[in-house]
Motif scaffolding. Structure first.
Motif, PDB file in Angstrom:
ATOM      1  N   ALA A   1       0.828  -1.207   0.000  1.00  0.00           N
ATOM      2  CA  ALA A   1       0.000   0.000   0.000  1.00  0.00           C
ATOM      3  C   ALA A   1       0.861   1.254   0.000  1.00  0.00           C
ATOM      4  O   ALA A   1       0.543   2.238  -0.691  1.00  0.00           O
ATOM      5  N   LEU A   2       1.949   1.245   0.755  1.00  0.00           N
ATOM      6  CA  LEU A   2       2.846   2.396   0.807  1.00  0.00           C
ATOM      7  C   LEU A   2       3.501   2.629  -0.549  1.00  0.00           C
ATOM      8  O   LEU A   2       3.566   3.768  -1.033  1.00  0.00           O
ATOM      9  N   GLY A   3       3.951   1.565  -1.174  1.00  0.00           N
ATOM     10  CA  GLY A   3       4.545   1.686  -2.506  1.00  0.00           C
ATOM     11  C   GLY A   3       3.562   2.234  -3.528  1.00  0.00           C
ATOM     12  O   GLY A   3       3.902   3.105  -4.335  1.00  0.00           O
ATOM     13  N   VAL A   4       2.339   1.730  -3.475  1.00  0.00           N
ATOM     14  CA  VAL A   4       1.304   2.218  -4.397  1.00  0.00           C
ATOM     15  C   VAL A   4       1.008   3.691  -4.125  1.00  0.00           C
ATOM     16  O   VAL A   4       0.880   4.497  -5.055  1.00  0.00           O
ATOM     17  N   ALA A   5       0.913   4.071  -2.853  1.00  0.00           N
ATOM     18  CA  ALA A   5       0.612   5.462  -2.512  1.00  0.00           C
ATOM     19  C   ALA A   5       1.716   6.405  -2.981  1.00  0.00           C
ATOM     20  O   ALA A   5       1.439   7.509  -3.478  1.00  0.00           O
ATOM     21  N   ILE A   6       2.968   5.982  -2.848  1.00  0.00           N
ATOM     22  CA  ILE A   6       4.085   6.816  -3.334  1.00  0.00           C
ATOM     23  C   ILE A   6       4.020   6.937  -4.854  1.00  0.00           C
ATOM     24  O   ILE A   6       4.187   8.029  -5.408  1.00  0.00           O
ATOM     25  N   ALA A   7       3.761   5.826  -5.531  1.00  0.00           N
ATOM     26  CA  ALA A   7       3.639   5.860  -6.994  1.00  0.00           C
ATOM     27  C   ALA A   7       2.481   6.763  -7.417  1.00  0.00           C
ATOM     28  O   ALA A   7       2.610   7.548  -8.367  1.00  0.00           O
ATOM     29  N   VAL A   8       1.353   6.679  -6.711  1.00  0.00           N
ATOM     30  CA  VAL A   8       0.197   7.524  -7.030  1.00  0.00           C
ATOM     31  C   VAL A   8       0.544   8.998  -6.838  1.00  0.00           C
ATOM     32  O   VAL A   8       0.162   9.844  -7.649  1.00  0.00           O
ATOM     33  N   LEU A   9       1.278   9.315  -5.788  1.00  0.00           N
ATOM     34  CA  LEU A   9       1.682  10.711  -5.561  1.00  0.00           C
ATOM     35  C   LEU A   9       2.541  11.220  -6.715  1.00  0.00           C
ATOM     36  O   LEU A   9       2.303  12.318  -7.233  1.00  0.00           O
ATOM     37  N   VAL A  10       3.502  10.427  -7.139  1.00  0.00           N
ATOM     38  CA  VAL A  10       4.376  10.834  -8.242  1.00  0.00           C
ATOM     39  C   VAL A  10       3.573  10.966  -9.537  1.00  0.00           C
ATOM     40  O   VAL A  10       3.692  11.964 -10.263  1.00  0.00           O
ATOM     41  N   ILE A  11       2.745   9.979  -9.821  1.00  0.00           N
ATOM     42  CA  ILE A  11       1.943  10.004 -11.054  1.00  0.00           C
ATOM     43  C   ILE A  11       0.942  11.165 -11.010  1.00  0.00           C
ATOM     44  O   ILE A  11       0.746  11.850 -12.021  1.00  0.00           O
ATOM     45  N   SER A  12       0.326  11.407  -9.869  1.00  0.00           N
ATOM     46  CA  SER A  12      -0.642  12.505  -9.745  1.00  0.00           C
ATOM     47  C   SER A  12       0.006  13.853  -9.999  1.00  0.00           C
ATOM     48  O   SER A  12      -0.592  14.741 -10.615  1.00  0.00           O
ATOM     49  N   THR A  13       1.229  14.012  -9.508  1.00  0.00           N
ATOM     50  CA  THR A  13       1.948  15.263  -9.750  1.00  0.00           C
ATOM     51  C   THR A  13       2.189  15.447 -11.239  1.00  0.00           C
ATOM     52  O   THR A  13       1.991  16.541 -11.786  1.00  0.00           O
ATOM     53  N   ALA A  14       2.590  14.381 -11.903  1.00  0.00           N
ATOM     54  CA  ALA A  14       2.816  14.448 -13.348  1.00  0.00           C
ATOM     55  C   ALA A  14       1.506  14.708 -14.092  1.00  0.00           C
ATOM     56  O   ALA A  14       1.466  15.518 -15.026  1.00  0.00           O
TER      57      ALA A  14
END
Length: 160
Positions: free
Chosen positions: A38-51
């Protein structure tokens, strides 16, 4: 996390960040061993959301032929609302509407100053706001996905 999902859709709120913070807080409470995925997915979502936030507005504006003046105007309009330099449209629909009106007015004014064409300025303003809203919708879906992954991966530790 629910506030984070809502914040992902509402302009200028740190939605994905709030989801990540909530998962980190959960990890502090129950241990980080149970939230790795879940933490890995949340970090990926944060990066992707910023992009997505940047690219949706940029591509939408570029596709509509918005000049740099219009793009800069939209950013100035958003900052003006955030810092209280423009009224947040409380009469019309609260601060959320203000966060749309600021970039709209900024893009309109910037594009009009550059092109001196009302029709093109209006088209630019609508394109900036529409592409921003589409980006926010995508960010909301991503944040919701992170919450769902969190729930699926931690359900057994919560429910026994």
């Amino acid at each position: 996390m629910i506030i984070g999902v809502i914040g992902s859709v509402v302009p200028a709120l740190p939605g994905s960040s709030l989801v990540l913070i909530a998962i980190l807080l959960w990890g502090l409470v129950v241990g980080f061993g149970k939230i790795g995925v879940a933490l890995g997915v949340a970090i990926a979502v944060l990066v992707i959301s910023t992009a997505v936030d940047f690219l949706a507005t940029f591509w939408g504006a570029k596709k509509a032929g918005v000049s740099r003046w219009g793009q800069i105007g939209a950013m100035v309009g958003l900052v003006a609302v955030l810092f209280g330099l423009l009224p947040p449209a409380l009469v019309v629909g609260g601060p959320i509407i203000g966060l749309l009106i600021g970039p709209f007015l900024g893009a309109f004014i910037g594009e009009f100053l550059y092109r001196r064409n009302l029709k093109q300025a209006l088209k630019a303003a609508v394109a900036v706001v529409a592409s921003s809203l589409i980006g926010n919708l995508i960010q909301g879906i991503l944040a919701l996905g992170a919450v769902i992954v969190f729930l699926i991966t931690t359900w057994s530790s919560v429910m026994g």
